[in-house]
Scaffold this active site. Structure first.
Site, mmCIF file in Angstrom:
data_model
loop_
_atom_site.group_PDB
_atom_site.id
_atom_site.type_symbol
_atom_site.label_atom_id
_atom_site.label_comp_id
_atom_site.label_asym_id
_atom_site.label_seq_id
_atom_site.Cartn_x
_atom_site.Cartn_y
_atom_site.Cartn_z
ATOM 1 N N LYS A 13 1.008 -1.199 0.116
ATOM 2 C CA LYS A 13 0.101 -0.308 -0.221
ATOM 3 C C LYS A 13 1.052 1.223 0.090
ATOM 4 O O LYS A 13 0.624 2.310 -0.795
ATOM 5 C CB LYS A 13 -0.913 -0.098 1.329
ATOM 6 C CG LYS A 13 -2.038 -0.997 1.218
ATOM 7 C CD LYS A 13 -3.129 -0.589 2.261
ATOM 8 C CE LYS A 13 -2.645 -0.459 3.704
ATOM 9 N NZ LYS A 13 -2.086 -1.706 4.195
ATOM 10 N N ARG A 88 -9.527 1.500 8.867
ATOM 11 C CA ARG A 88 -9.177 0.124 9.301
ATOM 12 C C ARG A 88 -10.314 -0.315 10.025
ATOM 13 O O ARG A 88 -9.926 -1.605 10.291
ATOM 14 C CB ARG A 88 -7.834 0.279 10.037
ATOM 15 C CG ARG A 88 -6.741 0.061 9.353
ATOM 16 C CD ARG A 88 -5.729 -0.041 10.353
ATOM 17 N NE ARG A 88 -4.307 -0.667 9.960
ATOM 18 C CZ ARG A 88 -3.168 -0.231 9.478
ATOM 19 N NH1 ARG A 88 -3.432 0.940 8.766
ATOM 20 N NH2 ARG A 88 -2.274 -0.909 9.130
ATOM 21 N N ARG A 127 11.098 -7.555 5.259
ATOM 22 C CA ARG A 127 10.828 -6.184 4.957
ATOM 23 C C ARG A 127 11.807 -5.383 5.896
ATOM 24 O O ARG A 127 11.786 -5.504 7.185
ATOM 25 C CB ARG A 127 9.537 -5.649 5.161
ATOM 26 C CG ARG A 127 9.409 -4.197 4.809
ATOM 27 C CD ARG A 127 7.857 -4.222 4.408
ATOM 28 N NE ARG A 127 7.104 -3.629 5.759
ATOM 29 C CZ ARG A 127 5.799 -3.085 5.799
ATOM 30 N NH1 ARG A 127 5.222 -2.976 4.592
ATOM 31 N NH2 ARG A 127 5.200 -3.030 6.953
ATOM 32 N N ARG A 138 11.120 -3.021 11.012
ATOM 33 C CA ARG A 138 10.290 -2.257 11.748
ATOM 34 C C ARG A 138 9.830 -3.264 13.126
ATOM 35 O O ARG A 138 9.445 -4.299 13.034
ATOM 36 C CB ARG A 138 8.943 -2.285 11.089
ATOM 37 C CG ARG A 138 8.907 -0.747 10.479
ATOM 38 C CD ARG A 138 7.759 -0.277 9.428
ATOM 39 N NE ARG A 138 6.556 -0.786 9.805
ATOM 40 C CZ ARG A 138 5.431 -0.642 9.269
ATOM 41 N NH1 ARG A 138 5.287 -0.106 8.160
ATOM 42 N NH2 ARG A 138 4.203 -1.013 9.904
ATOM 43 N N ARG A 149 -0.687 -8.587 13.463
ATOM 44 C CA ARG A 149 -1.401 -7.712 12.513
ATOM 45 C C ARG A 149 -2.227 -8.429 11.293
ATOM 46 O O ARG A 149 -3.407 -7.600 11.134
ATOM 47 C CB ARG A 149 -0.237 -6.850 11.928
ATOM 48 C CG ARG A 149 0.429 -5.881 12.994
ATOM 49 C CD ARG A 149 1.812 -5.519 12.415
ATOM 50 N NE ARG A 149 1.582 -4.744 11.186
ATOM 51 C CZ ARG A 149 2.616 -4.395 10.377
ATOM 52 N NH1 ARG A 149 3.939 -5.152 10.574
ATOM 53 N NH2 ARG A 149 2.409 -3.861 9.587
HETATM 54 P P1 AMP Z 1 0.754 0.778 8.537
HETATM 55 O O1 AMP Z 1 2.007 1.639 8.481
HETATM 56 O O2 AMP Z 1 -0.615 1.179 7.940
HETATM 57 O O3 AMP Z 1 0.983 -0.748 8.806
HETATM 58 O O4 AMP Z 1 0.388 1.324 10.233
HETATM 59 C C1 AMP Z 1 1.207 0.883 11.371
HETATM 60 C C2 AMP Z 1 0.506 0.881 12.563
HETATM 61 O O5 AMP Z 1 -0.205 2.097 12.871
HETATM 62 C C3 AMP Z 1 -1.000 -0.028 12.731
HETATM 63 O O6 AMP Z 1 -0.268 -1.386 13.031
HETATM 64 C C4 AMP Z 1 -1.565 0.524 13.651
HETATM 65 O O7 AMP Z 1 -1.031 0.406 14.977
HETATM 66 C C5 AMP Z 1 -1.410 2.124 13.503
HETATM 67 N N1 AMP Z 1 -2.492 2.408 12.392
HETATM 68 C C6 AMP Z 1 -2.437 2.857 11.086
HETATM 69 N N2 AMP Z 1 -3.326 3.100 10.780
HETATM 70 C C7 AMP Z 1 -4.360 3.080 11.643
HETATM 71 C C8 AMP Z 1 -5.849 3.278 11.836
HETATM 72 N N3 AMP Z 1 -6.601 3.334 10.777
HETATM 73 N N4 AMP Z 1 -6.413 2.877 12.812
HETATM 74 C C9 AMP Z 1 -5.513 2.319 14.081
HETATM 75 N N5 AMP Z 1 -4.317 2.167 14.006
HETATM 76 C C10 AMP Z 1 -3.480 2.450 12.745
#
Ligand code: AMP
Length: 205
Positions: A13, A88, A127, A138, A149
């Site tokens: 994404k 989400r 990654r 990460r 996740r």
């Molecule tokens: P991502 O980089 O999109 O995988 O986001 C990393 C982390 O940020 C996720 O595992 C959540 O802990 C938090 N996060 C990102 N977007 C959201 C969202 N829309 N709602 C809740 N937590 C989020």
């Protein structure tokens, strides 16, 4: 154009969001990136979010939704945006619809990147990110957290496909393949032709 990019962790994404947003001439807004910037900057928001992020859980809606609402109200998002990682949950999607309606706006399309789970585990576990000249993993890409996740995605986020399909907004694309190939599929689904701008109405899902 106002677009939501949907897809499990590891579907690509972030990469696609940057490229597609470039084509749309609109900002890519990633909640994960905003949270990570706040964690690095040791802001209050970052300190609150970090606990959930490190565990692979969703940051609570009262923090996330307000943050997105503020971001969407900024001038650069007025004419369009590409949301990456938000919404989400169904609750977040409903709040998003409400915030946009307040601004007299609505979504044009929801693009879902589809990748099977085995491939996601493989991608996420391998990654690495470049931080201060060093390749690091990460915290939330560690194998146990990756599994969690994906579970969170399956339970809380995947129902959004049905939600947006019912709203007539969903396009699903196969996100396996070279980055360029996936971008081409994404742009086609958004109604772009090969070498010009948006071709009017978005393609059917
Ligand atoms: P991502 O980089 O999109 O995988 O986001 C990393 C982390 O940020 C996720 O595992 C959540 O802990 C938090 N996060 C990102 N977007 C959201 C969202 N829309 N709602 C809740 N937590 C989020």
């Amino acid at each position: 154009m106002r677009v939501v990019l949907l897809g499990p962790p590891g579907a690509g994404k972030g990469t696609q969001a940057q490229i597609i947003a470039g084509r749309l001439g609109a900002p890519a807004i990633s909640t994960g990136d905003i949270f990570r910037a706040n964690v690095s900057g040791q802001t209050e928001l970052g300190q609150k979010a970090k606990v959930f992020m490190d565990a692979g859980d969703l940051v609570p809606d009262e923090i996330t939704v307000a943050m997105v609402k503020d971001r969407l109200a900024e001038p650069d998002a007025k004419a369009g945006f590409l949301l990456d990682g938000f919404p989400r949950t169904i609750a977040q999607a409903e709040q998003l619809a409400g915030s946009l309606a307040d601004l007299g706006q609505g979504l044009d399309r929801v693009l879902e990147l589809v990748v099977e789970e085995e491939e996601l585990v493989r991608r996420l576990s391998g990654r690495r990110m470049l931080v201060d000249g060093e390749w690091v993993q990460r915290e939330d890409d560690k194998p146990e957290t990756v599994r969690h996740r994906l579970e969170v995605y399956r339970e809380q986020t995947s129902p959004l496909s049905g939600f947006y399909r019912q709203a007539g907004l969903l396009s699903q694309i196969d996100a396996i393949g070279e980055i360029d190939e996936v971008t081409d599929r994404a742009l086609t689904a958004l109604g772009f032709t090969d070498d010009d701008g948006p071709a009017g109405a978005p393609a059917a899902s």
